[in-house]
Design a protein around this motif. Structure first.
Motif, mmCIF file in Angstrom:
data_model
loop_
_atom_site.group_PDB
_atom_site.id
_atom_site.type_symbol
_atom_site.label_atom_id
_atom_site.label_comp_id
_atom_site.label_asym_id
_atom_site.label_seq_id
_atom_site.Cartn_x
_atom_site.Cartn_y
_atom_site.Cartn_z
ATOM 1 N N UNK A 97 41.456 -29.011 0.265
ATOM 2 C CA UNK A 97 41.881 -27.914 1.134
ATOM 3 C C UNK A 97 41.598 -26.543 0.527
ATOM 4 N N UNK A 98 41.604 -26.447 -0.817
ATOM 5 C CA UNK A 98 41.397 -25.153 -1.476
ATOM 6 C C UNK A 98 39.925 -24.852 -1.779
ATOM 7 N N UNK A 99 39.059 -25.844 -1.624
ATOM 8 C CA UNK A 99 37.696 -25.705 -2.134
ATOM 9 C C UNK A 99 36.793 -24.832 -1.295
ATOM 10 N N UNK A 100 37.147 -24.610 -0.034
ATOM 11 C CA UNK A 100 36.263 -23.848 0.833
ATOM 12 C C UNK A 100 35.542 -24.766 1.798
ATOM 13 N N UNK A 101 34.418 -24.338 2.362
ATOM 14 C CA UNK A 101 33.720 -25.153 3.355
ATOM 15 C C UNK A 101 33.340 -26.527 2.812
ATOM 16 N N UNK A 102 33.627 -27.552 3.604
ATOM 17 C CA UNK A 102 33.278 -28.920 3.205
ATOM 18 C C UNK A 102 31.928 -29.243 3.832
ATOM 19 N N UNK A 103 30.881 -28.970 3.067
ATOM 20 C CA UNK A 103 29.521 -29.201 3.549
ATOM 21 C C UNK A 103 28.655 -29.595 2.359
ATOM 22 N N UNK A 104 27.363 -29.645 2.561
ATOM 23 C CA UNK A 104 26.449 -30.108 1.512
ATOM 24 C C UNK A 104 26.418 -29.180 0.307
ATOM 25 N N UNK A 213 33.677 -35.457 1.363
ATOM 26 C CA UNK A 213 33.655 -34.226 0.574
ATOM 27 C C UNK A 213 32.362 -33.455 0.791
ATOM 28 N N UNK A 214 31.686 -33.748 1.892
ATOM 29 C CA UNK A 214 30.512 -32.978 2.276
ATOM 30 C C UNK A 214 29.180 -33.543 1.846
ATOM 31 N N UNK A 215 29.136 -34.663 1.149
ATOM 32 C CA UNK A 215 27.881 -35.176 0.606
ATOM 33 C C UNK A 215 26.991 -35.746 1.703
ATOM 34 N N UNK A 216 25.719 -35.364 1.684
ATOM 35 C CA UNK A 216 24.720 -35.931 2.579
ATOM 36 C C UNK A 216 24.305 -37.313 2.053
ATOM 37 N N UNK A 217 23.596 -38.103 2.852
ATOM 38 C CA UNK A 217 23.126 -39.409 2.344
ATOM 39 C C UNK A 217 22.307 -39.289 1.064
ATOM 40 N N UNK A 218 21.423 -38.279 0.965
ATOM 41 C CA UNK A 218 20.648 -38.098 -0.267
ATOM 42 C C UNK A 218 21.562 -37.743 -1.441
#
Length: 380
Positions: A97-104, A213-218
């Motif tokens: 919740x504190x980390x910021x945008x959950x993306x790649x 946690x936002x990780x893409x397949x790669x």
């Protein structure tokens, strides 16, 4: 009539203790002379510290540390009066919740150094037993950040020393100096987690939790490969922990803690024992438990399922209350009730006042029903 209320938090709305007090009001509305005991509970994720400090003597200690992406923050841990024991909640500093945008952009940047700094603060303060909760973190770094913060010497794949702050040290992990692994000097270390995933592989930290946690397949494939290399480095250092249950918890934080001598315990079991739940259930007629959402995950180590197992073993009727109910949760409840009388907009359903009123109303209805059935069963 003896009633024990042990509700987990309704996340984003009410904490465990607040939810319990709302339910208590409903029980007493239905049966004013009921013997009601409210015990906050948690399963080792967010809210564990709050539950413990509501139930046992201790205090919250606030210390400087880092969030998952290396920003300075202040976070708290619990220091209980029994030894003393420190309880460090990983999500308090490196929470999603504190980390910021959950993306790649998050997986290469998120690390666990903040947990190591809180652990060090607790040790320097005299704690001789430390329990670390592993739910709700933003990082997938194998616990490298934690170990570097505690003094481990790690090099990246270019031979450069890894610093505790900034970035995910697993992303370009190169090697570990085995002699530098921290020695906690006889401190008892517990890992509190409700998951049993190994460090890497199809059920490992990257594949199972990385996408959350936002990780893409790669990125998942890259992280899993690096976790495999990290597990091999720990094995070469005489710490073969990668396949142990819970090694993959919190992005591999479990592996790092197990490697420095931690013992794993399900989070709910630790909290229940510490707050005295088994003893409180003795002689209970009705147990009310639940959380914000009951679903297929509830039966897998979550607090309401743990409460239900203990309550039914004590011979009580166990009823779960929840804001949202998925049919077929699989947990051992005698009955499950959604607390809202009809569909609500999410914002309204999450309003603390709305949740509290709904808990009070539903607890009153359940208690009245159980009391009526008890009276009928007692007729000659």
């Amino acid at each position: 009539m003896k009633v024990v209320i042990a509700l987990d938090s309704f996340k984003g709305s009410l904490g465990s203790a607040e939810a319990g007090e709302a339910a208590r009001a409903g029980v007493l509305r239905a049966v004013p002379d009921a013997d009601v005991r409210v015990l906050p509970v948690a399963d080792g994720g967010e809210g564990t510290i709050d539950a413990l400090l509501r139930a046992v003597p201790g205090r919250r200690v606030v210390a400087p540390t880092l969030d998952a992406v290396g920003r300075p923050v202040r976070a708290g841990y619990a220091l209980l009066d029994d030894g003393p024991t420190a309880v460090v909640e990983s999500a308090a500093c490196v929470g999603l919740a504190q980390a910021g945008p959950v993306d790649a952009g998050l997986p290469p940047r998120a690390g666990s150094a903040g947990v190591g700094l809180l652990l060090r603060h607790a040790l320097d303060g005299g704690a001789r037993r430390v329990a670390v909760t592993l739910g709700g973190t933003a990082c997938t770094d194998g616990g490298l950040g934690l170990l570097v913060a505690l003094g481990a010497r790690v090099l990246d794949d270019a031979g450069r020393p890894v610093e505790a702050a900034g970035g995910n040290p697993l992303w370009r992990f190169g090697s570990l100096d085995p002699a530098s692994l921290p020695d906690l000097g006889g401190v008892e270390l517990l890992v509190l987690t409700d998951v049993d995933n190994p460090l890497h592989g199809p059920r490992g930290a990257a594949h199972v939790f990385g996408p959350q946690k936002g990780a893409t397949p790669d990125q998942v494939r890259h992280l899993d490969e690096r976790l495999g290399a990290w597990g091999a480095a720990l094995e070469a250092a005489g710490r073969p922990v990668a396949e142990l249950p819970g090694a993959g918890a919190a992005g591999g934080l479990g592996a790092a803690l197990l490697a420095i001598g931690a013992r794993r315990e399900p989070g709910f079991d630790y909290v229940a024992r510490t707050v005295g739940l088994p003893a409180a259930l003795d002689g209970a007629d009705l147990v009310l438990t639940g959380e914000g959402r009951l679903d297929a995950q509830t039966a897998h180590g979550k607090a309401p399922a743990g409460v239900a197992a203990l309550g039914r073993a004590a011979g009580a009727v166990v009823v779960a209350l929840a804001g949202s109910v998925e049919v077929g949760s699989g947990a051992p409840f005698d009955a499950v009730f959604g607390i809202h009388p009809g569909p609500l907009a999410l914002e309204e359903a999450m309003d603390p006042a709305v949740t509290a009123a709904a808990l009070t109303r539903t607890a009153a209805e359940v208690t009245a029903l159980v009391a009526a059935l008890a009276r009928r069963a007692a007729r000659p």
